[in-house]
Design an enzyme around this catalytic site. Structure first.
Site, PDB file in Angstrom:
ATOM      1  N   GLY A  46       5.202   2.170   0.193  1.00 43.85           N
ATOM      2  CA  GLY A  46       5.905   2.682  -0.988  1.00 43.85           C
ATOM      3  C   GLY A  46       5.195   2.388  -2.281  1.00 43.85           C
ATOM      4  O   GLY A  46       5.785   2.522  -3.354  1.00 43.85           O
ATOM      5  N   SER A  92       0.852  -1.187   0.000  1.00 43.49           N
ATOM      6  CA  SER A  92       0.000   0.000   0.000  1.00 43.49           C
ATOM      7  C   SER A  92       0.887   1.237   0.000  1.00 43.49           C
ATOM      8  O   SER A  92       2.113   1.137   0.002  1.00 43.49           O
ATOM      9  CB  SER A  92      -0.903   0.006   1.245  1.00 43.49           C
ATOM     10  OG  SER A  92      -0.110   0.088   2.427  1.00 43.49           O
ATOM     11  N   LYS A  93       0.255   2.408   0.007  1.00 46.86           N
ATOM     12  CA  LYS A  93       1.033   3.643  -0.070  1.00 46.86           C
ATOM     13  C   LYS A  93       2.023   3.778   1.082  1.00 46.86           C
ATOM     14  O   LYS A  93       3.109   4.320   0.920  1.00 46.86           O
ATOM     15  CB  LYS A  93       0.088   4.855  -0.109  1.00 46.86           C
ATOM     16  CG  LYS A  93      -0.609   5.019  -1.447  1.00 46.86           C
ATOM     17  CD  LYS A  93      -1.428   6.288  -1.491  1.00 46.86           C
ATOM     18  CE  LYS A  93      -2.090   6.461  -2.864  1.00 46.86           C
ATOM     19  NZ  LYS A  93      -2.891   7.675  -2.950  1.00 46.86           N
ATOM     20  N   ARG A  94       1.648   3.258   2.253  1.00 51.04           N
ATOM     21  CA  ARG A  94       2.567   3.389   3.397  1.00 51.04           C
ATOM     22  C   ARG A  94       3.807   2.522   3.234  1.00 51.04           C
ATOM     23  O   ARG A  94       4.823   2.741   3.874  1.00 51.04           O
ATOM     24  CB  ARG A  94       1.853   3.052   4.706  1.00 51.04           C
ATOM     25  CG  ARG A  94       1.397   1.622   4.839  1.00 51.04           C
ATOM     26  CD  ARG A  94       0.512   1.436   6.072  1.00 51.04           C
ATOM     27  NE  ARG A  94      -0.030   0.118   6.159  1.00 51.04           N
ATOM     28  CZ  ARG A  94       0.578  -0.893   6.761  1.00 51.04           C
ATOM     29  NH1 ARG A  94       1.763  -0.704   7.314  1.00 51.04           N
ATOM     30  NH2 ARG A  94       0.024  -2.086   6.813  1.00 51.04           N
TER      31      ARG A  94
END
Length: 464
Positions: free
Chosen positions: A247, A243-245
């Protein structure tokens, strides 16, 4: 047989790491066999596809250097071809019109769920020998459904996962054209792979469930089948979906953060593939080695520290002129004052060994291109009465010393011996006065790059 692979992203968002790895594997497989790599944009989702997303995909592929041999082909430009094939399938009896509304299909599935059955289209409008179809509702536009085989299995030898078998009883008659005539995903993919003579489909394992549908469509068309290889997904270091957290951002965020394309390619190549213990290799070497036999069947884990380590390696290996072209714009945005400063390539040569990103390198280089503003408390702590005579002596002798690293190092040792000091007692205040910070490369290297004029001016300013 000429190997023909394709990368076929949907432009509903940016090119993410998983997509970039799929593109890399497909590209490398074609290159390994001297084949053809095709770029296809699957843009039939009109509500979510955007020109910006298309450009982001093209930019990402270009930055990585994954250049296609054919394309990009856009599905929305192939509508006439899809309608032609739908017509052929209707004529051949491998497809049929269905007049059920979405509400009727959902009610059908609700009844099946209540009865403990798998929800699926029940074949209300599927023509069968001796079957009487319902009357055609007036004014209702039909969908077109594929006549999926009722019995038997779909089996393929997956190039990554091994043999996979799915029963046709698990598959219903999927819609291949909507009421307005626009074709659907699995149908378009099948026709494209047929027309473009794709020999090997390498894609994420989230497509495994699509494969039997596409195989059945291709068989109904009398087309030859590509070989399929489904690559496990990329997970975060915690084992969760990327996920975005973790990368999972646009690939184009990475050049903005100061990563080099060769580092990203090298890193992606090792996510789920290996060649012995090799960690660092060029793309030429990767293409020579790459095959699907050494792809892992297990999900790969994204490790940003490993990516940073690789990036540091490629920064150290890079030509200083190339690094200057990348570093200078970053420094300009930070207000660097290049006029009167040292040669930027010389500064880069000094600093690049420790930099994990271009941005880190630019940040470290800034100490040579801005006016120092040392903290008063730190000055009071390090510029003591015991040190001031040594600073004065050093400043005086800087006027005549030969200005190179070796001579400056010898001068420092001479001043230390004369004043009975240790190196940190002189180096720390010099760093503060000359750069405004306590952490710098070796002080003799810093002095050499700053230059005699700048060093004397800053020491004189402090002495006042």
């Amino acid at each position: 047989m000429t190997v023909r692979t394709r990368f076929a992203p949907s432009p509903t968002g940016y090119l993410h790491l998983g997509g970039a790895r799929t593109a890399l594997f497909s590209w490398a497989y074609a290159r390994h066999f001297g084949g053809t790599f095709i770029l296809r944009i699957e843009d039939t989702d009109l509500e979510r596809s955007t020109p910006e997303a298309v450009q982001a995909i093209l930019d990402g592929m270009n930055w990585l250097g994954l250049h296609h041999d054919e394309g990009p082909f856009f599905q929305m430009q192939r509508m006439d071809r899809y309608r032609e094939v739908v017509g052929q399938m209707l004529e051949a009896g491998s497809a049929y019109y269905c007049y059920c509304t979405p509400e009727e299909v959902e009610a059908m599935r609700e009844r099946q769920r209540a009865a403990g059955e798998k929800p699926r289209y029940d074949g209300t409008w599927r023509p069968e020998p001796g079957k009487t179809l319902p009357p055609v509702p007036e004014g209702r536009k039909p969908v077109v459904r594929f006549r999926n085989p009722l019995d038997g299995d779909v089996t393929w030898n997956d190039l990554v996962k091994g043999p996979i078998t799915i029963s046709n009883r698990e598959l219903d008659d999927l819609i291949i054209a909507r009421p307005d005539g626009t074709p659907t995903y699995n149908f378009c993919v099948s026709v494209d792979d047929w027309d473009m003579q794709i020999t090997h489909v390498i894609r994420g394992d989230d497509h495994v469930n699509n494969t039997p549908r596409q195989i059945n469509i291709l068989r109904a068309l009398g087309a030859s089948l590509p070989q399929y290889g489904h690559v496990p997904m990329i997970l975060g270091a915690d084992g969760e979906k990327l996920s975005k957290r973790h990368g999972a951002v646009s690939v184009m965020e990475y050049p903005a953060q100061g990563y080099l394309p060769e580092a990203m390619l090298n890193y992606l190549a090792r996510l789920g593939w290996s060649h012995g213990d090799e960690e660092i290799f060029s793309m030429e070497q990767f293409c020579a080695w790459f095959d699907l036999d050494h792809l892992s069947k297990s999900p790969a884990q994204f490790n940003p520290e490993k990516l940073a380590w690789l990036n540091n390696h490629y920064i150290k290996q890079s030509d200083n002129a190339r690094l200057e072209a990348l570093v200078r714009p970053v420094m300009e945005r930070e207000g660097a004052q290049f006029e009167g400063g040292p040669d930027l390539q010389a500064v880069i040569a000094l600093l690049k060994e420790r930099a994990s990103t271009i941005n880190e390198l630019a940040d470290a280089a800034m100490l040579f291109y801005r006016q120092p503003a040392p903290d008063a408390a730190l000055l009071a702590q390090h510029v003591t009465d015991a040190v001031k005579p040594a600073l004065a002596q050093f400043g005086k002798q800087c006027e005549t010393v030969e200005w190179n690293k070796a001579a400056l190092s010898a001068l420092l040792k001479e001043v230390l011996a004369t004043n009975k000091l240790k190196m940190p007692q002189l180096a720390m205040p010099l760093r503060l006065i000359l750069t405004g910070q306590l952490q710098t490369p070796a002080i003799d290297a810093v002095l050499e790059l700053l230059g005699r004029e700048t060093v004397l001016a800053r020491l004189a300013k402090f002495s006042k």
